[in-house]
Scaffold this active site. Structure first.
Site, short mmCIF file in Angstrom:
data_model
loop_
_atom_site.label_atom_id
_atom_site.label_comp_id
_atom_site.label_asym_id
_atom_site.label_seq_id
_atom_site.Cartn_x
_atom_site.Cartn_y
_atom_site.Cartn_z
N ASP A 1 -3.77 7.51 8.20
CA ASP A 1 -4.56 6.56 8.99
C ASP A 1 -3.63 5.77 9.91
OD1 ASP A 1 -3.32 4.61 7.42
OD2 ASP A 1 -5.07 4.26 6.14
N HIS B 1 -0.51 4.60 7.43
CA HIS B 1 -0.07 5.23 6.18
C HIS B 1 0.15 6.74 6.33
CE1 HIS B 1 -2.52 1.68 4.84
NE2 HIS B 1 -1.41 1.47 4.18
N SER C 1 0.80 -1.23 0.00
CA SER C 1 0.00 0.00 0.00
C SER C 1 0.83 1.28 0.00
CB SER C 1 -0.93 0.01 1.21
OG SER C 1 -0.18 -0.13 2.40
#
Ligand SMILES: *[C@@H]1O[C@H](CO)[C@@H](O)[C@H](O)[C@H]1NC(C)=O
Ligand SMILES: *[C@@H]1O[C@H](CO)[C@@H](O)[C@H](O)[C@H]1NC(C)=O
Ligand SMILES: *[C@@H]1O[C@H](CO)[C@@H](O)[C@H](O)[C@H]1NC(C)=O
Ligand SMILES: *[C@@H]1O[C@H](CO)[C@@H](O)[C@H](O)[C@H]1NC(C)=O
Ligand SMILES: *[C@@H]1O[C@H](CO)[C@@H](O)[C@H](O)[C@H]1NC(C)=O
Length: 347
Positions: A323, A326, A40
């Site tokens: 978040d 991240h 990610s």
């Protein structure tokens, strides 16, 4: 489910580190294409299912304005690197390129899927071996020429999903150290494979200070978890040895493999609260912009009636973390600014 797994995985941040012999004699290099592998921290839209939190509001509010599959409010590492190497756009995600034909592959391709590791962590999404197979198949099918490949750069992001998966699935504490060895060994196998496919510059992201990520520091967001950070340090030590060995083996006069030192870069940003945007600072650098109010920390989660189950800050540009695991776009911006001192020797 998958969304939580993705979010929960304590993923990476960024720091770059370079250690290669002859700084000033580094070859100047103009990549025409960028090939991206990993998780990610680099995915720009491969995860296309509902299961991805990155497909829900408020992901993408800063850029492109709607959720794009990026695990951030905006741009991620891939986007900053693409721009830095002179590409007009980020390389297209593998899962959508065929819609645009060969033209779609103009800037290279992004094979990264949020939540994945070098081993299987995020079924049904492809581990890094499979991602590299996708790349190989496109070469075999002449979507990319050997000239394309030789003049390109690879970005590889193995940022911790293997470790969170290991713990979530009750791996033993005794088995953990050997597991770190096997993860780094697999990273090394992958880097070498990408090189053997013809990519001459392979850049790998080190593990960030995972103990400082919002997930382990919640709910106070004040103190990093030293145990977790020491895992990252150990991983990075092994990674550095592995990359030195690869550079020794390939012996091309200038190094082919490079590490982005995510750990020191992010720790330094946390310490100095350095935002680098118009003199602004990350005042509370450990506190994420978007955070779940219940125990699963999910940014973007809603209850059965659609009530939002998370808090969202007003100024994502003033937060380092978006978040639970991240960075924000501006967090990546600050991180990438430090990476440039390394990249300028490569590119
Ligand atoms: C995605 O989520 C929406 C709303 O929850 C649902 O209607 C739709 O069927 C889902 N799509 C897939 C592919 O799961
Ligand atoms: C990666 O996934 C493929 C396909 O599921 C599997 O066969 C392979 O064993 C996996 N590789 C690793 C290193 O986990
Ligand atoms: C881990 O899994 C084993 C076997 O599945 C089980 O016996 C053990 O209780 C588990 N340990 C923890 C801490 O959950
Ligand atoms: C730090 O993380 C480890 C591993 O997840 C955990 O066992 C430990 O309790 C944490 N320490 C603190 C002070 O939270
Ligand atoms: C996380 O929280 C949201 C909102 O309460 C809920 O819909 C979701 O089921 C939770 N997920 C887990 C795994 O607990």
């Amino acid at each position: 489910m998958a969304s939580n797994k993705l979010l929960f995985s304590f993923l990476p941040f960024l720091v770059f580190f370079l250690h290669f012999g002859q700084g000033s004699s580094a070859v100047h290099f103009h990549p025409l294409k960028l090939f991206v592998f990993g998780d990610s921290y680099v995915d720009t839209g491969n995860i296309h299912v509902n299961a991805s939190s990155a497909r829900n509001f408020p992901y993408g509010i800063t850029f492109p304005g709607v959720p794009s599959g990026r695990f951030s409010d905006g741009r991620v590492l891939t986007d900053f690197l693409a721009k830095y190497v002179g590409l007009k756009k980020s390389p297209i995600p593998f899962t959508v390129w065929q819609r645009f034909g060969r033209k779609g592959a103009k800037y290279g391709m992004n094979f990264g899927f949020g939540g994945t590791g070098v081993f299987d962590t995020s079924f049904p999404f492809p581990n890094m071996t499979t991602q590299i197979n996708f790349f190989r198949n496109l070469i075999v099918n002449s979507i990319f020429s050997s000239y394309d490949i030789h003049s390109s750069i690879a970005l590889v992001s193995p940022s911790g999903n293997d470790y969170s998966f290991y713990f979530t699935n009750n791996g033993s504490l005794e088995g953990f150290k050997p597991f770190i060895f096997s993860v780094v060994n697999q990273i090394s196998v992958n880097l070498k494979r990408i090189y053997k496919l013809g990519v001459k510059k392979v850049v790998v992201l080190g593990l960030g200070p995972v103990g400082c990520y919002p997930k382990p520091t919640a709910p106070s967001f004040k103190k990093c978890n030293k145990t977790m950070d020491s895992i990252a340090v150990f991983h990075n030590t092994l990674l550095k040895q592995a990359v030195e060995k690869l550079n020794y083996e390939t012996k091309e006069g200038s190094p082919n493999f490079f590490i982005l030192n995510m750990y020191d870069t992010v720790l330094s940003i946390i310490k100095n609260k350095e935002n680098r945007k118009g003199g602004a600072t990350f005042k509370t650098p450990l506190k994420p912009c978007c955070f779940g109010v219940n125990s699963n920390f999910s940014c973007g989660s809603v209850d059965e009636r659609g009530n939002k189950m998370y808090t969202l800050c007003k100024r994502p540009d003033l937060a380092l973390f978006w978040d639970a695991v991240h960075p924000t776009q501006n967090g990546w911006f600050a991180t990438f600014s430090s990476f440039k001192s390394t990249l300028k020797h490569i590119i």
